[in-house]
Design an enzyme around this catalytic site. Structure first.
Site, PDB file in Angstrom:
ATOM      1  N   ASP A 131       9.254   2.855  -0.330  1.00  0.00           N
ATOM      2  CA  ASP A 131       8.228   3.478   0.505  1.00  0.00           C
ATOM      3  C   ASP A 131       8.501   3.062   1.941  1.00  0.00           C
ATOM      4  O   ASP A 131       8.128   1.972   2.370  1.00  0.00           O
ATOM      5  CB  ASP A 131       6.840   3.034   0.039  1.00  0.00           C
ATOM      6  CG  ASP A 131       5.727   3.658   0.877  1.00  0.00           C
ATOM      7  OD1 ASP A 131       6.033   4.263   1.929  1.00  0.00           O
ATOM      8  OD2 ASP A 131       4.554   3.527   0.482  1.00  0.00           O
ATOM      9  N   TYR A 162       0.858  -1.188   0.000  1.00  0.00           N
ATOM     10  CA  TYR A 162       0.000   0.000   0.000  1.00  0.00           C
ATOM     11  C   TYR A 162       0.888   1.229   0.000  1.00  0.00           C
ATOM     12  O   TYR A 162       1.850   1.301   0.764  1.00  0.00           O
ATOM     13  CB  TYR A 162      -0.893  -0.004   1.241  1.00  0.00           C
ATOM     14  CG  TYR A 162      -1.744   1.242   1.408  1.00  0.00           C
ATOM     15  CD1 TYR A 162      -2.829   1.492   0.567  1.00  0.00           C
ATOM     16  CD2 TYR A 162      -1.484   2.147   2.429  1.00  0.00           C
ATOM     17  CE1 TYR A 162      -3.617   2.632   0.735  1.00  0.00           C
ATOM     18  CE2 TYR A 162      -2.273   3.287   2.614  1.00  0.00           C
ATOM     19  CZ  TYR A 162      -3.336   3.520   1.759  1.00  0.00           C
ATOM     20  OH  TYR A 162      -4.112   4.641   1.941  1.00  0.00           O
ATOM     21  N   LYS A 188       4.476   8.881   8.861  1.00  0.00           N
ATOM     22  CA  LYS A 188       4.254   8.267  10.180  1.00  0.00           C
ATOM     23  C   LYS A 188       5.248   8.711  11.255  1.00  0.00           C
ATOM     24  O   LYS A 188       5.077   9.797  11.805  1.00  0.00           O
ATOM     25  CB  LYS A 188       4.158   6.758  10.021  1.00  0.00           C
ATOM     26  CG  LYS A 188       2.976   6.410   9.082  1.00  0.00           C
ATOM     27  CD  LYS A 188       2.446   5.012   9.110  1.00  0.00           C
ATOM     28  CE  LYS A 188       1.111   4.951   8.374  1.00  0.00           C
ATOM     29  NZ  LYS A 188       1.105   4.198   7.143  1.00  0.00           N
TER      30      LYS A 188
HETATM   31  C1  LIG Z   1       0.434   4.706   5.820  1.00  0.00           C
HETATM   32  C2  LIG Z   1       1.167   4.451   4.561  1.00  0.00           C
HETATM   33  C3  LIG Z   1       1.145   5.341   3.483  1.00  0.00           C
HETATM   34  C4  LIG Z   1       0.215   6.527   3.435  1.00  0.00           C
HETATM   35  O1  LIG Z   1       0.480   7.483   4.393  1.00  0.00           O
HETATM   36  P1  LIG Z   1      -0.712   8.476   4.822  1.00  0.00           P
HETATM   37  O2  LIG Z   1      -0.043   9.428   5.754  1.00  0.00           O
HETATM   38  O3  LIG Z   1      -1.763   7.620   5.451  1.00  0.00           O
HETATM   39  O4  LIG Z   1      -1.203   9.142   3.590  1.00  0.00           O
HETATM   40  C5  LIG Z   1       1.971   5.114   2.410  1.00  0.00           C
HETATM   41  N1  LIG Z   1       2.782   4.037   2.384  1.00  0.00           N
HETATM   42  C6  LIG Z   1       2.829   3.150   3.386  1.00  0.00           C
HETATM   43  C7  LIG Z   1       3.775   1.995   3.321  1.00  0.00           C
HETATM   44  C8  LIG Z   1       1.999   3.309   4.503  1.00  0.00           C
HETATM   45  O5  LIG Z   1       2.000   2.380   5.464  1.00  0.00           O
END
Ligand SMILES: *Cc1c(COP(=O)(O)O)cnc(C)c1O
Length: 427
Positions: free
Chosen positions: A238, A143, A266
């Protein structure tokens, strides 16, 4: 007044679409009404009726120091007194960018955003603009936020809700995104053979956390780095979850791989809305105003988010040795629970990487989305609800990661093991 969960949820649903502002909060995967939170402190979270839980969700990862750490709260309050947004540069943004470049050697320049979604969205545009190619590739179950190009076989919230591709994402755009099985080197080689010269970027969670925890198998990320470099394809890590989760830096620091671009979020916001993209100077300099690839944000680099994030990262930097302890604590929890499941004769496969793990309700092994989906989600839901009753708040979906913070004590771990033991007696 003893407010019930259903009261809260009914009221919310009257005015908020689906009653929540992010789908996974609605607990569709485990049933029942979601718990409404009043406050949290350290490893504990309290609902509106005052019930205490040990929190293993931690806002889906950011709260690695636990909730409301005194220094972070003080920094936010002090900053707020000086104004909360200016739409003009501040020195805190420079400090944050500097700290990120110090922590992650592949990052020479940074751009700060307000969410992880914006960071990955920007990474894709940047890769397309830089390479002049349109296609991108991702991996099933990874994701990367909810932007159009990336909402293809995107795991967790999406996997749970059973929406493989969301309506509203044009087919024409979806066709530009290849989704490949995670950990499958031969599928990767084939895709690059066929599409290599059209691919702008391949984006990957270096440790997948959004189909449940799925660590990379030996050689997978190395091969990915080798093949992308050979074919002029940008490699995007990511690290929105994994950044600062295992060390002062990214997962890339641990494995010695340098992606071209890295997305963060995060933890770097210390619980405030933040994202960041960073990478090689020659690529990052293509962003406006230095270059012509457009990206912007009214609240990007927001002072409150910078103060929470900077304070959090500086604490992590000063506690770098605590990661070993965190790892040990998580390992003990996992191995004790594994033992309990095994005694009860319920097959589980616990995938763990540092302080994040998932208990898959199946024999395993789980190494990609297809194998993750073999899990007994109904049994997971019963386990989740029984643990919740005993004051342990796990992630409300089989396809999510559980997190542990520096604030979790050995007593918390003991209490969780005890709750698991009691739960399994009646499962
Ligand atoms: C949470 C998450 C996102 C998105 O971040 P948001 O601040 O919720 O937009 C993107 N990539 C990964 C791997 C994530 O866990």
């Amino acid at each position: 007044m003893n407010k019930t969960r259903s009261d809260c949820f009914i009221k919310a649903r009257r005015v908020i679409s689906g009653g929540v502002n992010s789908p996974v909060r609605a607990w569709r995967a485990v049933g029942g009404n979601p718990v409404f939170v009043d406050r949290a402190q350290g490893s504990k979270i309290y609902d509106v009726s005052g019930k205490e839980y040990i929190d293993y969700v931690l806002s889906w990862g950011p709260m690695i120091l636990g909730h409301a750490p005194a220094k972070v709260t003080a920094a936010i309050c002090n900053t707020a007194k000086k104004g909360t947004s200016f739409g003009a540069p501040t020195q805190a943004e420079t400090q944050m960018a500097k700290l990120i470049t110090e922590a992650i050697p592949s990052i020479q320049l940074v751009r700060l955003t307000s969410s992880g979604t914006e960071a990955t969205m920007t990474a894709i545009r940047l890769a397309r603009g830089f390479t002049g190619r349109n296609m991108i590739a991702k991996f099933d179950g990874c994701y990367h936020g909810h932007s159009d190009s990336l909402l293809i076989k995107a795991g967790s919230g999406v996997a749970t809700l059973g929406i493989p591709d969301s309506p509203g994402v044009p087919k024409e755009l979806a066709r530009l995104t290849l989704s490949l099985p995670y950990n499958d080197i031969s599928a990767l080689e084939k895709a690059i053979d066929t599409h290599g010269s059209n691919l702008a970027a391949i984006i990957v969670e270096p440790v997948a956390g959004n189909m449940g925890v799925v660590p990379p198998q030996k050689g997978f990320l190395e091969k990915l780095r080798e093949l992308t470099a050979k074919n002029g394809i940008l490699l995007i890590f990511d690290e929105v979850i994994t950044g600062f989760r295992f060390t002062f830096g990214g997962y890339q620091n641990l494995i010695g791989i340098k992606p071209d671009l890295t997305c963060l979020g995060k933890i770097i916001g210390g619980g405030m809305p933040v994202g960041a993209i960073g990478g090689k100077k020659e690529i990052m300099e293509k962003l406006a105003p230095a270059g012509d690839i457009y990206q912007a944000g009214t609240l990007s680099g927001n002072p409150l988010a910078m103060s929470a994030g900077l304070t959090t990262l500086n604490i992590i930097k000063s506690k770098i040795n605590s990661f070993a302890l965190l790892d040990k604590k998580t390992e003990r929890l996992c191995s004790e629970m594994e033992k309990l499941f095994s005694e009860k004769g319920i097959p589980v496969c616990i995938n763990r990487c540092g302080s994040m793990f998932t208990i898959f309700f199946q024999q395993g092994p789980v190494y990609d989305l297809k194998t993750a989906k073999k899990s007994d989600t109904a049994l997971f839901a019963r386990f989740f609800q029984a643990m919740l009753k005993k004051g342990v708040w796990l992630a409300p979906s089989q396809f999510e990661s559980v997190f542990i913070s520096f604030a979790h004590t050995n007593a918390d771990i003991d209490q969780t093991i005890d709750a698991c033991s009691k739960t399994l007696k009646n499962l």
